[in-house]
Motif scaffolding. Structure first.
Motif, mmCIF file in Angstrom:
data_model
loop_
_atom_site.group_PDB
_atom_site.id
_atom_site.type_symbol
_atom_site.label_atom_id
_atom_site.label_comp_id
_atom_site.label_asym_id
_atom_site.label_seq_id
_atom_site.Cartn_x
_atom_site.Cartn_y
_atom_site.Cartn_z
ATOM 1 N N LEU A 204 -110.997 19.497 -56.324
ATOM 2 C CA LEU A 204 -111.539 20.763 -55.826
ATOM 3 C C LEU A 204 -111.824 21.737 -56.973
ATOM 4 O O LEU A 204 -112.912 22.337 -57.027
ATOM 5 N N ILE A 205 -110.880 21.904 -57.888
ATOM 6 C CA ILE A 205 -111.118 22.886 -58.957
ATOM 7 C C ILE A 205 -112.133 22.360 -59.973
ATOM 8 O O ILE A 205 -112.857 23.148 -60.591
ATOM 9 N N LEU A 245 -104.696 23.441 -62.787
ATOM 10 C CA LEU A 245 -105.433 24.102 -63.852
ATOM 11 C C LEU A 245 -106.730 23.370 -64.159
ATOM 12 O O LEU A 245 -106.791 22.138 -64.111
ATOM 13 N N ALA A 246 -107.760 24.157 -64.487
ATOM 14 C CA ALA A 246 -109.015 23.624 -65.017
ATOM 15 C C ALA A 246 -109.390 24.480 -66.218
ATOM 16 O O ALA A 246 -109.193 25.706 -66.212
ATOM 17 N N HIS A 247 -109.967 23.832 -67.243
ATOM 18 C CA HIS A 247 -110.143 24.549 -68.510
ATOM 19 C C HIS A 247 -111.348 24.023 -69.271
ATOM 20 O O HIS A 247 -111.543 22.804 -69.407
ATOM 21 N N VAL A 248 -112.149 24.955 -69.778
ATOM 22 C CA VAL A 248 -113.259 24.656 -70.683
ATOM 23 C C VAL A 248 -113.314 25.777 -71.717
ATOM 24 O O VAL A 248 -113.357 26.955 -71.345
ATOM 25 N N GLY A 249 -113.335 25.438 -73.017
ATOM 26 C CA GLY A 249 -113.468 26.460 -74.057
ATOM 27 C C GLY A 249 -112.183 26.714 -74.806
ATOM 28 O O GLY A 249 -111.333 25.830 -74.942
ATOM 29 N N ASP A 250 -112.009 27.972 -75.291
ATOM 30 C CA ASP A 250 -110.827 28.271 -76.107
ATOM 31 C C ASP A 250 -110.005 29.430 -75.569
ATOM 32 O O ASP A 250 -109.173 29.993 -76.297
ATOM 33 N N SER A 251 -110.195 29.809 -74.298
ATOM 34 C CA SER A 251 -109.186 30.651 -73.669
ATOM 35 C C SER A 251 -107.974 29.753 -73.395
ATOM 36 O O SER A 251 -108.074 28.532 -73.447
ATOM 37 N N ARG A 252 -106.841 30.340 -73.077
ATOM 38 C CA ARG A 252 -105.621 29.524 -72.985
ATOM 39 C C ARG A 252 -104.819 29.835 -71.726
ATOM 40 O O ARG A 252 -104.923 30.925 -71.161
ATOM 41 N N ALA A 253 -103.979 28.865 -71.351
ATOM 42 C CA ALA A 253 -102.977 29.043 -70.312
ATOM 43 C C ALA A 253 -101.640 28.576 -70.863
ATOM 44 O O ALA A 253 -101.558 27.538 -71.527
ATOM 45 N N TYR A 254 -100.589 29.356 -70.594
ATOM 46 C CA TYR A 254 -99.230 29.034 -71.031
ATOM 47 C C TYR A 254 -98.298 29.014 -69.820
ATOM 48 O O TYR A 254 -98.465 29.791 -68.870
ATOM 49 N N LEU A 255 -97.296 28.142 -69.884
ATOM 50 C CA LEU A 255 -96.178 28.174 -68.950
ATOM 51 C C LEU A 255 -94.960 28.670 -69.718
ATOM 52 O O LEU A 255 -94.570 28.071 -70.727
ATOM 53 N N ILE A 256 -94.378 29.766 -69.253
ATOM 54 C CA ILE A 256 -93.236 30.392 -69.926
ATOM 55 C C ILE A 256 -92.026 30.308 -69.007
ATOM 56 O O ILE A 256 -92.107 30.633 -67.819
#
Length: 379
Positions: A204-205, A245-256
């Motif tokens: 879906l994403i 999660l879905a990701h393209v490019g150089d923005s980021r996601a973190y798990l803290i």
């Protein structure tokens, strides 16, 4: 009454000789044993059940003979039926409630298993903030954090960062188009049906990212001033106790994850930067420290809007109470180290943490637009 061997037994009054009853039982055992040996399937199971019941009668007769009894009373009034609600999982024989062993085959009786209640979904405390920075004249970032629902039923949270690129305000247009396309696509899809497993959620994403990509490409083709515009896109969709999660490019996601008493928080970068410099770090040609100030660190090899087949990175992960998801554009992590992000995200509520992080990046130069989204999960 005639039994095997043509022996005749007579019933007198309301009693029967134990010897005669023993003969009847012995004849029954012989008959059903033969049926057991000659049959199969359901008939064989019936024979086996009859033999088990006759064996119990024999055991009872043996006790009465040992007591010196010669006759047994016969009643025209059958005894009341007793209920045996606990079925044996092996032979099917009913047993009294609370029995530990089957009265027929002796198997251990397990209490019925209760299906555990599904874990309660987590509540997300969310905050989003974006700033133009200290150098740029235009904020081309688009950041979003909000809940999504199906009718009146809240389902989860959608977190999104898009960092646009291109001249004549085209980057701002690209990031806004991508964010709007994702929200519209997901809302329509989730109003129709909910995915049933991780693979369906990830599909879906991925479809949402491709819809955003197609919209950016179409907009670039219809206006020559926007030729070559594009955007990064990092999204996190949470449902129950899972994040997709879905990701393209150089923005980021973190798990803290907060640490224990006296321990610092831990963190994990969930996305991979799609930049040439990041690839050089991966293959050992460049150190992470040198990559932070490399002049080509912003050159992307994958983005939305490029005239090439799009491939998005996707992943699913579990969430637990206390976990924090942090999404940001490169304007934040170029000035603020991962450990600093984690410490501030844990030390403050999401709204204050986003403000503290952007203030820190601006104090250290604010060379780019700065955007950050934080979601903290609780019971």
């Amino acid at each position: 009454m005639i039994v095997t061997g043509e022996r005749q037994l007579a019933l007198t009054a309301d009693t029967i000789s134990l010897r005669d009853l023993l003969a009847i039982v012995e004849a029954g055992v012989g008959f059903w044993r033969q049926q057991y040996e000659d049959s199969s399937g359901v008939a064989r199971e019936q024979a086996a059940q009859a033999l088990r019941e006759l064996s119990q009668i024999l055991a009872n007769l043996a006790q009465q003979i040992a007591q010196g009894r010669e006759t047994v009373r016969i009643s025209s009034h059958p005894p009341s039926q007793r209920r045996y609600p606990l079925a044996c999982p092996f032979c099917g024989r009913g047993n009294r409630a609370g029995a530990r062993f089957c009265v027929s085959c002796g198997a251990t009786l397990q209490p019925p298993r209760q299906t555990p209640a599904p874990p309660q979904p987590l509540h997300a405390q969310i905050a989003v903030r974006s700033h133009i920075g200290q150098v740029r004249q235009l904020n081309e970032d688009t950041a979003y954090a909000g809940t999504f629902s199906r009718g009146d039923e809240p389902l989860g949270a959608l977190l999104l960062i898009a960092d646009g690129m291109g001249g004549a305000a085209a980057g701002e247009v690209a990031s806004q188009l991508a964010a709007g396309a994702v929200k519209t696509f997901l809302q329509r899809a989730l109003n129709e049906t909910l995915p049933g497993d991780d693979e369906s959620w990830l599909a879906l994403i991925r479809a949402a990212v491709h819809a955003a990509h197609q919209q950016v490409v179409a907009a670039a083709h219809t206006d020559s001033r926007r030729s070559g515009m594009g955007t990064t896109l990092t999204i996190a969709l949470t449902f129950g106790r899972r994040a997709y999660l879905a990701h393209v490019g150089d923005s980021r996601a973190y798990l803290i994850t907060p640490g224990g008493t006296g321990e610092p928080p831990s963190w994990q970068q969930l996305t991979t930067d799609h930049t040439i410099v990041a690839r050089l770090v991966d293959i050992g040609q460049l150190s992470p420290e040198a990559a932070r100030s490399h002049p080509q660190r912003h050159i992307l090899y994958r983005s939305l809007g490029a005239d090439q087949p799009l491939e998005a990175d996707t992943r699913a992960l579990p969430l637990a109470p206390g976990d924090i998801l942090l999404l940001c554009s490169d304007g934040l992590f170029n000035h603020v180290a991962d450990a600093e992000m984690a410490n501030l995200a844990v030390a403050h509520q999401p709204a204050q943490a986003t403000a503290e992080l952007i203030d820190l990046a601006n104090r250290r130069g604010g060379q780019d637009n700065i955007s950050v989204v934080i979601a903290r999960f609780t019971h």
